[in-house]
Design a protein around this motif. Structure first.
Motif, PDB file in Angstrom:
ATOM      1  N   ALA A 183       0.828  -1.202   0.000  1.00  0.00           N
ATOM      2  CA  ALA A 183       0.000   0.000   0.000  1.00  0.00           C
ATOM      3  C   ALA A 183       0.867   1.259   0.000  1.00  0.00           C
ATOM      4  CB  ALA A 183      -0.923  -0.007   1.215  1.00  0.00           C
ATOM      5  N   LEU A 184       1.988   1.191   0.711  1.00  0.00           N
ATOM      6  CA  LEU A 184       2.901   2.329   0.736  1.00  0.00           C
ATOM      7  C   LEU A 184       3.501   2.559  -0.651  1.00  0.00           C
ATOM      8  CD1 LEU A 184       4.447   4.520   2.263  1.00  0.00           C
ATOM      9  CD2 LEU A 184       6.110   2.783   2.954  1.00  0.00           C
ATOM     10  N   ARG A 185       3.891   1.488  -1.329  1.00  0.00           N
ATOM     11  CA  ARG A 185       4.419   1.621  -2.683  1.00  0.00           C
ATOM     12  C   ARG A 185       3.368   2.229  -3.612  1.00  0.00           C
ATOM     13  NH1 ARG A 185       7.316  -3.251  -1.484  1.00  0.00           N
ATOM     14  NH2 ARG A 185       5.548  -4.521  -2.117  1.00  0.00           N
ATOM     15  N   ALA A 186       2.121   1.792  -3.470  1.00  0.00           N
ATOM     16  CA  ALA A 186       1.047   2.306  -4.324  1.00  0.00           C
ATOM     17  C   ALA A 186       0.812   3.795  -4.064  1.00  0.00           C
ATOM     18  CB  ALA A 186      -0.239   1.513  -4.093  1.00  0.00           C
ATOM     19  N   ALA A 187       0.870   4.187  -2.799  1.00  0.00           N
ATOM     20  CA  ALA A 187       0.661   5.599  -2.464  1.00  0.00           C
ATOM     21  C   ALA A 187       1.762   6.466  -3.050  1.00  0.00           C
ATOM     22  CB  ALA A 187       0.595   5.762  -0.946  1.00  0.00           C
ATOM     23  N   LEU A 188       2.997   6.000  -2.976  1.00  0.00           N
ATOM     24  CA  LEU A 188       4.109   6.763  -3.540  1.00  0.00           C
ATOM     25  C   LEU A 188       3.988   6.839  -5.058  1.00  0.00           C
ATOM     26  CD1 LEU A 188       7.133   5.455  -1.423  1.00  0.00           C
ATOM     27  CD2 LEU A 188       5.979   7.650  -1.221  1.00  0.00           C
ATOM     28  N   ALA A 189       3.595   5.735  -5.683  1.00  0.00           N
ATOM     29  CA  ALA A 189       3.428   5.720  -7.134  1.00  0.00           C
ATOM     30  C   ALA A 189       2.337   6.692  -7.571  1.00  0.00           C
ATOM     31  CB  ALA A 189       3.106   4.310  -7.614  1.00  0.00           C
ATOM     32  N   ALA A 190       1.367   6.934  -6.686  1.00  0.00           N
ATOM     33  CA  ALA A 190       0.276   7.863  -7.000  1.00  0.00           C
ATOM     34  C   ALA A 190       0.649   9.313  -6.726  1.00  0.00           C
ATOM     35  CB  ALA A 190      -0.965   7.490  -6.191  1.00  0.00           C
ATOM     36  N   GLY A 191       1.866   9.525  -6.231  1.00  0.00           N
ATOM     37  CA  GLY A 191       2.330  10.887  -6.011  1.00  0.00           C
ATOM     38  C   GLY A 191       2.221  11.393  -4.596  1.00  0.00           C
ATOM     39  N   THR A 192       1.824  10.547  -3.644  1.00  0.00           N
ATOM     40  CA  THR A 192       1.732  10.975  -2.252  1.00  0.00           C
ATOM     41  C   THR A 192       3.132  11.140  -1.672  1.00  0.00           C
ATOM     42  OG1 THR A 192      -0.312   9.700  -2.012  1.00  0.00           O
ATOM     43  CG2 THR A 192       0.761  10.427   0.023  1.00  0.00           C
ATOM     44  N   PRO A 193       3.412  12.258  -0.996  1.00  0.00           N
ATOM     45  CA  PRO A 193       4.738  12.425  -0.385  1.00  0.00           C
ATOM     46  C   PRO A 193       5.033  11.301   0.612  1.00  0.00           C
ATOM     47  CG  PRO A 193       3.543  14.509  -0.404  1.00  0.00           C
ATOM     48  CD  PRO A 193       2.565  13.440  -0.827  1.00  0.00           C
ATOM     49  N   PHE A 194       6.306  11.005   0.785  1.00  0.00           N
ATOM     50  CA  PHE A 194       6.730   9.887   1.621  1.00  0.00           C
ATOM     51  C   PHE A 194       6.174   9.985   3.040  1.00  0.00           C
ATOM     52  CE2 PHE A 194      10.383   7.678   3.932  1.00  0.00           C
ATOM     53  CZ  PHE A 194       9.973   6.407   3.582  1.00  0.00           C
ATOM     54  N   SER A 195       6.269  11.170   3.661  1.00  0.00           N
ATOM     55  CA  SER A 195       5.795  11.304   5.041  1.00  0.00           C
ATOM     56  C   SER A 195       4.295  11.074   5.132  1.00  0.00           C
ATOM     57  CB  SER A 195       6.157  12.689   5.592  1.00  0.00           C
ATOM     58  OG  SER A 195       5.608  13.712   4.781  1.00  0.00           O
ATOM     59  N   GLY A 196       3.545  11.599   4.162  1.00  0.00           N
ATOM     60  CA  GLY A 196       2.099  11.405   4.170  1.00  0.00           C
ATOM     61  C   GLY A 196       1.710   9.968   3.916  1.00  0.00           C
ATOM     62  N   ALA A 197       2.422   9.324   2.993  1.00  0.00           N
ATOM     63  CA  ALA A 197       2.139   7.926   2.688  1.00  0.00           C
ATOM     64  C   ALA A 197       2.431   7.038   3.891  1.00  0.00           C
ATOM     65  CB  ALA A 197       2.964   7.476   1.487  1.00  0.00           C
ATOM     66  N   LEU A 198       3.509   7.341   4.616  1.00  0.00           N
ATOM     67  CA  LEU A 198       3.838   6.571   5.809  1.00  0.00           C
ATOM     68  C   LEU A 198       2.774   6.742   6.880  1.00  0.00           C
ATOM     69  CD1 LEU A 198       7.680   7.025   6.272  1.00  0.00           C
ATOM     70  CD2 LEU A 198       6.455   4.855   6.147  1.00  0.00           C
ATOM     71  N   ALA A 199       2.315   7.981   7.078  1.00  0.00           N
ATOM     72  CA  ALA A 199       1.299   8.248   8.101  1.00  0.00           C
ATOM     73  C   ALA A 199       0.029   7.458   7.815  1.00  0.00           C
ATOM     74  CB  ALA A 199       1.010   9.742   8.159  1.00  0.00           C
ATOM     75  N   GLY A 200      -0.293   7.324   6.538  1.00  0.00           N
ATOM     76  CA  GLY A 200      -1.497   6.583   6.182  1.00  0.00           C
ATOM     77  C   GLY A 200      -1.320   5.081   6.230  1.00  0.00           C
ATOM     78  N   SER A 201      -0.079   4.623   6.224  1.00  0.00           N
ATOM     79  CA  SER A 201       0.177   3.178   6.185  1.00  0.00           C
ATOM     80  C   SER A 201       0.265   2.537   7.561  1.00  0.00           C
ATOM     81  CB  SER A 201       1.484   2.902   5.445  1.00  0.00           C
ATOM     82  OG  SER A 201       2.597   3.325   6.229  1.00  0.00           O
ATOM     83  N   GLY A 202       0.542   3.345   8.569  1.00  0.00           N
ATOM     84  CA  GLY A 202       0.748   2.809   9.907  1.00  0.00           C
ATOM     85  C   GLY A 202       2.100   2.172  10.101  1.00  0.00           C
ATOM     86  N   LEU A 203       2.999   2.306   9.113  1.00  0.00           N
ATOM     87  CA  LEU A 203       4.337   1.738   9.212  1.00  0.00           C
ATOM     88  C   LEU A 203       5.253   2.687   9.984  1.00  0.00           C
ATOM     89  CD1 LEU A 203       4.690   0.428   5.552  1.00  0.00           C
ATOM     90  CD2 LEU A 203       4.362  -0.952   7.601  1.00  0.00           C
ATOM     91  N   LEU A 204       6.214   2.125  10.682  1.00  0.00           N
ATOM     92  CA  LEU A 204       7.098   2.925  11.525  1.00  0.00           C
ATOM     93  C   LEU A 204       8.550   2.714  11.083  1.00  0.00           C
ATOM     94  CD1 LEU A 204       7.025   4.823  13.981  1.00  0.00           C
ATOM     95  CD2 LEU A 204       7.505   2.831  15.418  1.00  0.00           C
ATOM     96  N   PRO A 205       9.111   3.649  10.298  1.00  0.00           N
ATOM     97  CA  PRO A 205      10.509   3.518   9.884  1.00  0.00           C
ATOM     98  C   PRO A 205      11.450   3.746  11.051  1.00  0.00           C
ATOM     99  CG  PRO A 205       9.657   5.624   9.185  1.00  0.00           C
ATOM    100  CD  PRO A 205       8.493   4.878   9.790  1.00  0.00           C
ATOM    101  N   ALA A 206      12.681   3.294  10.897  1.00  0.00           N
ATOM    102  CA  ALA A 206      13.656   3.397  11.989  1.00  0.00           C
ATOM    103  C   ALA A 206      14.956   4.026  11.465  1.00  0.00           C
ATOM    104  CB  ALA A 206      13.923   2.017  12.582  1.00  0.00           C
ATOM    105  N   PRO A 207      14.968   5.348  11.288  1.00  0.00           N
ATOM    106  CA  PRO A 207      16.187   5.986  10.771  1.00  0.00           C
ATOM    107  C   PRO A 207      17.390   5.845  11.692  1.00  0.00           C
ATOM    108  CG  PRO A 207      14.596   7.632  11.502  1.00  0.00           C
ATOM    109  CD  PRO A 207      13.891   6.318  11.511  1.00  0.00           C
ATOM    110  N   HIS A 208      17.152   5.550  12.985  1.00  0.00           N
ATOM    111  CA  HIS A 208      18.276   5.421  13.905  1.00  0.00           C
ATOM    112  C   HIS A 208      19.073   4.129  13.679  1.00  0.00           C
ATOM    113  CE1 HIS A 208      14.997   3.231  15.890  1.00  0.00           C
ATOM    114  NE2 HIS A 208      15.935   2.519  16.486  1.00  0.00           N
ATOM    115  N   LEU A 209      18.542   3.199  12.872  1.00  0.00           N
ATOM    116  CA  LEU A 209      19.269   1.970  12.583  1.00  0.00           C
ATOM    117  C   LEU A 209      20.325   2.167  11.500  1.00  0.00           C
ATOM    118  CD1 LEU A 209      16.398  -0.695  12.641  1.00  0.00           C
ATOM    119  CD2 LEU A 209      18.003  -0.088  14.468  1.00  0.00           C
TER     120      LEU A 209
END
Length: 256
Positions: A103-129
């Protein structure tokens, strides 16, 4: 009439993520092959990455950091974003649900910004890793220049790479030594910074050793300089920057 050289182009801030895993033959890194029609590094085998975007600086990213966020957080976000856009891997604390990744890939392909697409996906990235490893600046001889922070990270478990088919036309897991050998045999195109990073990683037996190298790394920017020597023109990097050789003949350097 006097002809004055143009001012060097200003390097664009950029970030790249180097996903790592322990393989049968030792340390492996994930790389992508760039489309042959791209203006920069066409057909080259590189690490997933690209230029920073305004959304990478959004204050909301600081909420993902356990404690006070570092100054390089936008670069970490850009590295995660580019890795997901180009090869479908999201650096996260726990294996994400495959349906949410799709779903996140589909949102990005549709032009949704990364932060907005993540917020809608419920996924939690870990930049500290992601661990900063080295920072390179394209030489001022080039019209297209980048100031790139390269970060290492263990490959997210349970995720299979899926290249975007646009900028990235293929992806592969490879040992650094194998990639270097294939380039030497003319089977793979590597730009200078990629070759230098692979050469350094080739001395690491596994992921833990590579991350240890990153923890001790000197992050001062490395900008190769064109220098004339009695033996001919070379691109020179600073002594003691952690990479060798210091001088590389220009005919052996591919910059883009």
């Amino acid at each position: 009439m006097n002809v004055f050289p143009a001012e060097p182009a200003t390097p664009r801030p950029a970030a790249a993520l180097i996903p790592l895993r322990d393989g049968v033959d030792g340390l492996e890194c994930f790389m992508i092959e760039r489309h042959g029609a791209l203006r920069f590094a066409p057909g080259a085998t590189v690490f997933p990455g690209g230029g920073l975007e305004p959304g990478d600086h959004a204050p909301s990213w600081r909420a993902l950091w356990p404690g006070a966020a570092p100054d390089d957080l936008p670069w970490r976000v850009a590295a995660l974003r580019e890795a997901f856009e180009e090869c479908g891997m999201l650096l996260a604390e726990a294996p994400p649900d495959p349906g949410r990744l799709a779903a996140l890939r589909a949102a990005l392909a549709a032009g949704t910004p990364f932060s907005g697409a993540l917020a809608g996906s419920g996924l939690l990235p870990a930049p500290h890793l992601a661990v900063p490893f080295t920072r390179w600046v394209t030489p001022d001889t080039q019209a297209r220049r980048y100031d790139t922070l390269f970060l290492l990270a263990p490959a997210p478990p349970g995720q299979e790479p899926l290249v975007d088919g646009g900028e990235a036309v293929a992806g592969l897991w490879t040992t650094p030594r194998r990639a270097l050998d294939e380039a030497a045999a003319g089977c793979r195109r590597l730009v200078f910074v990629t070759r230098m990073i692979l050469t350094r990683l080739a001395d690491c037996p596994g992921v833990a050793a590579a991350l240890g190298e990153a923890e001790r790394a000197d992050l001062r920017p490395i900008e190769p300089r064109l220098v004339e020597t009695p033996a001919g023109a070379v691109f020179r990097i600073p002594v003691g920057c952690g990479f060798d050789p210091v001088d590389t003949p220009v005919e052996k350097v591919t910059l883009g």
